[in-house]
Enzyme design. Structure first.
Site, short mmCIF file in Angstrom:
data_model
loop_
_atom_site.label_atom_id
_atom_site.label_comp_id
_atom_site.label_asym_id
_atom_site.label_seq_id
_atom_site.Cartn_x
_atom_site.Cartn_y
_atom_site.Cartn_z
CB SER A 140 -0.85 -0.02 1.27
OG SER A 140 -1.38 1.26 1.54
CE1 TYR A 153 -3.96 -2.21 5.24
CE2 TYR A 153 -3.17 0.02 4.83
CZ TYR A 153 -3.61 -1.20 4.36
OH TYR A 153 -3.70 -1.42 3.00
N1 LIG Z 1 -8.63 -0.71 -0.91
C1 LIG Z 1 -7.56 0.07 -0.82
O1 LIG Z 1 -7.65 1.32 -0.87
C2 LIG Z 1 -6.20 -0.54 -0.68
C3 LIG Z 1 -5.09 0.30 -0.86
C4 LIG Z 1 -3.82 -0.23 -0.74
C5 LIG Z 1 -3.64 -1.57 -0.46
N2 LIG Z 1 -4.74 -2.39 -0.29
C6 LIG Z 1 -4.47 -3.79 0.02
O2 LIG Z 1 -5.13 -4.61 -0.91
C7 LIG Z 1 -5.37 -5.89 -0.34
C8 LIG Z 1 -6.81 -6.29 -0.61
O3 LIG Z 1 -7.67 -5.38 0.05
P1 LIG Z 1 -9.04 -4.86 -0.56
O4 LIG Z 1 -9.00 -3.39 -0.53
O5 LIG Z 1 -9.34 -5.56 -1.82
O6 LIG Z 1 -10.04 -5.30 0.61
P2 LIG Z 1 -11.21 -6.37 0.70
O7 LIG Z 1 -12.17 -6.19 -0.42
O8 LIG Z 1 -11.69 -6.27 2.08
O9 LIG Z 1 -10.46 -7.74 0.45
C9 LIG Z 1 -9.68 -8.34 1.44
C10 LIG Z 1 -9.58 -9.81 1.10
O10 LIG Z 1 -8.71 -10.42 2.08
C11 LIG Z 1 -9.39 -11.55 2.58
N3 LIG Z 1 -8.95 -11.94 3.92
C12 LIG Z 1 -9.00 -11.25 5.08
N4 LIG Z 1 -8.52 -12.00 6.08
C13 LIG Z 1 -8.16 -13.19 5.53
C14 LIG Z 1 -7.63 -14.38 6.04
N5 LIG Z 1 -7.34 -14.55 7.34
N6 LIG Z 1 -7.40 -15.41 5.18
C15 LIG Z 1 -7.69 -15.29 3.86
N7 LIG Z 1 -8.23 -14.19 3.33
C16 LIG Z 1 -8.46 -13.15 4.15
C17 LIG Z 1 -10.86 -11.18 2.55
O11 LIG Z 1 -11.62 -12.37 2.64
P3 LIG Z 1 -13.03 -12.46 3.44
O12 LIG Z 1 -14.05 -11.93 2.48
O13 LIG Z 1 -13.16 -13.91 3.73
O14 LIG Z 1 -12.88 -11.61 4.66
C18 LIG Z 1 -10.93 -10.52 1.19
O15 LIG Z 1 -10.99 -11.49 0.17
C19 LIG Z 1 -5.02 -5.76 1.15
O16 LIG Z 1 -3.76 -6.32 1.38
C20 LIG Z 1 -4.99 -4.25 1.36
O17 LIG Z 1 -4.14 -3.88 2.39
C21 LIG Z 1 -6.00 -1.90 -0.40
#
Ligand SMILES: NC(=O)c1ccc[n+]([C@@H]2O[C@H](COP(=O)([O-])OP(=O)(O)OC[C@H]3O[C@@H](n4cnc5c(N)ncnc54)[C@H](OP(=O)(O)O)[C@@H]3O)[C@@H](O)[C@H]2O)c1
Length: 287
Positions: A140, A153
């Site tokens: 991130s 985070y």
């Molecule tokens: N959105 C942003 O602005 C942003 C920016 C920078 C980086 N990121 C990074 O992008 C990545 C994905 O995030 P996202 O924004 O797409 O959020 P998201 O839609 O909440 O997706 C998170 C994913 O991680 C899974 N997860 C959580 N805990 C887990 C576990 N113990 N085992 C396996 N899967 C698990 C969730 O599964 P469940 O549905 O089962 O909970 C979901 O599939 C993260 O690493 C986040 O830090 C996001």
């Protein structure tokens, strides 16, 4: 026809889901890690036109469960041809004032965003070595830039960056690459989930703590509330992941989104005192 095999964690929603679907249409055989039968079904039911282009295979994977990794390793080994890429995407986001956060909140955050990544890498390395494969860690902009009140985070993503950099040097002799994807704000459910945890934290804060942190907490809450409607589409991250999969010499870091590119450039160019002043101004502006 065989497709290069990639494994992506956290494919039930947001960035992971978008990457899984997109890469499957681009000639990859995607093992998409999800935690529930419903998520498996959902991935399969909204079918995409794969034809001869690739494959999408949902697999059950809670990244914090070592036995899930072991089962997955056995399956991948049986399927043959090693593994071309491991994409560590699963993540959660949590925040609050450091003074009042339980240590467990930091541990939970690190369990998913950091320790599980190590577990995944250690499990998959023998398969990745067979193909001179790639590891792509979804970090991130918060892997290099701190947002106040998001310390669990940010700390987990800073740690992920150090891990990635170290591993990149360690695996170079085998011709393997390790890269970071550093998105800015992306429109995914992560913010709604963080909001729920933040509300739960607020209920356990003492009245004194609520008073001490009233202004920054309200500002943080406003940012979280607006976030789900802001940011770039997850597809933008999928494009960066594809680039990291295809580049002949993959870079250490791929910033995604204009906000991330500007912020990371400022972080690089400004002296520390100037960057600190900027963050303080931004934080004050939110209050
Ligand atoms: N959105 C942003 O602005 C942003 C920016 C920078 C980086 N990121 C990074 O992008 C990545 C994905 O995030 P996202 O924004 O797409 O959020 P998201 O839609 O909440 O997706 C998170 C994913 O991680 C899974 N997860 C959580 N805990 C887990 C576990 N113990 N085992 C396996 N899967 C698990 C969730 O599964 P469940 O549905 O089962 O909970 C979901 O599939 C993260 O690493 C986040 O830090 C996001």
């Amino acid at each position: 026809m065989t497709f290069p095999k990639v494994l992506i964690t956290g494919a039930s929603s947001g960035i992971g889901e978008s990457c899984a679907r997109y890469l499957a249409t681009k000639g990859f055989c995607v093992y998409a890690g999800v935690r529930t039968a419903e998520a498996e079904q959902a991935l399969l039911s909204q079918s995409i036109n794969l034809q001869q282009q690739g494959q999408l295979i949902p697999v059950r994977l809670d990244v914090t469960q070592p036995e899930h990794w072991q089962q997955l390793y056995q399956r991948l080994e049986q399927d043959g041809q090693g593994l071309f890429a491991l994409i560590n995407n699963a993540g959660t986001g949590f925040g609050g004032p450091i003074e009042h956060l339980e240590l467990q909140a930091f541990r939970d955050q690190f369990d998913v965003n950091f320790f599980a990544v190590i577990q995944g890498i250690q499990t998959c390395l023998p398969l990745l070595r067979q193909t001179k494969g790639r590891i792509i860690n979804i970090s991130s902009v918060n892997g290099r830039i701190v947002t106040p009140f998001l310390s669990p985070y940010c700390s987990s993503k800073f740690a992920l960056e150090a891990l990635t950099e170290s591993l990149r040097y360690e695996l170079a002799p085998w011709g393997m690459s390790v890269s970071l994807i550093a998105p800015g704000m992306i429109r995914t459910p992560i913010f709604t989930k963080s909001q729920a945890r933040f509300q739960a934290l607020k209920t356990v804060l003492t009245p004194q703590a609520q008073q001490n942190y009233a202004a920054p907490l309200a500002a943080f809450e406003r940012v979280l509330a607006k976030a789900p409607n802001k940011g770039a589409e997850p597809q933008l991250v999928a494009l960066a992941v594809e680039q990291a999969l295809r580049d002949p010499s993959p870079r250490m870091r791929y910033a995604v989104g204009t906000d991330a590119k500007i912020a990371l450039t400022l972080r690089k160019l400004l002296p520390e005192w100037a960057f600190e002043a900027l963050i303080k101004r931004l934080a004050a502006g939110q209050r």
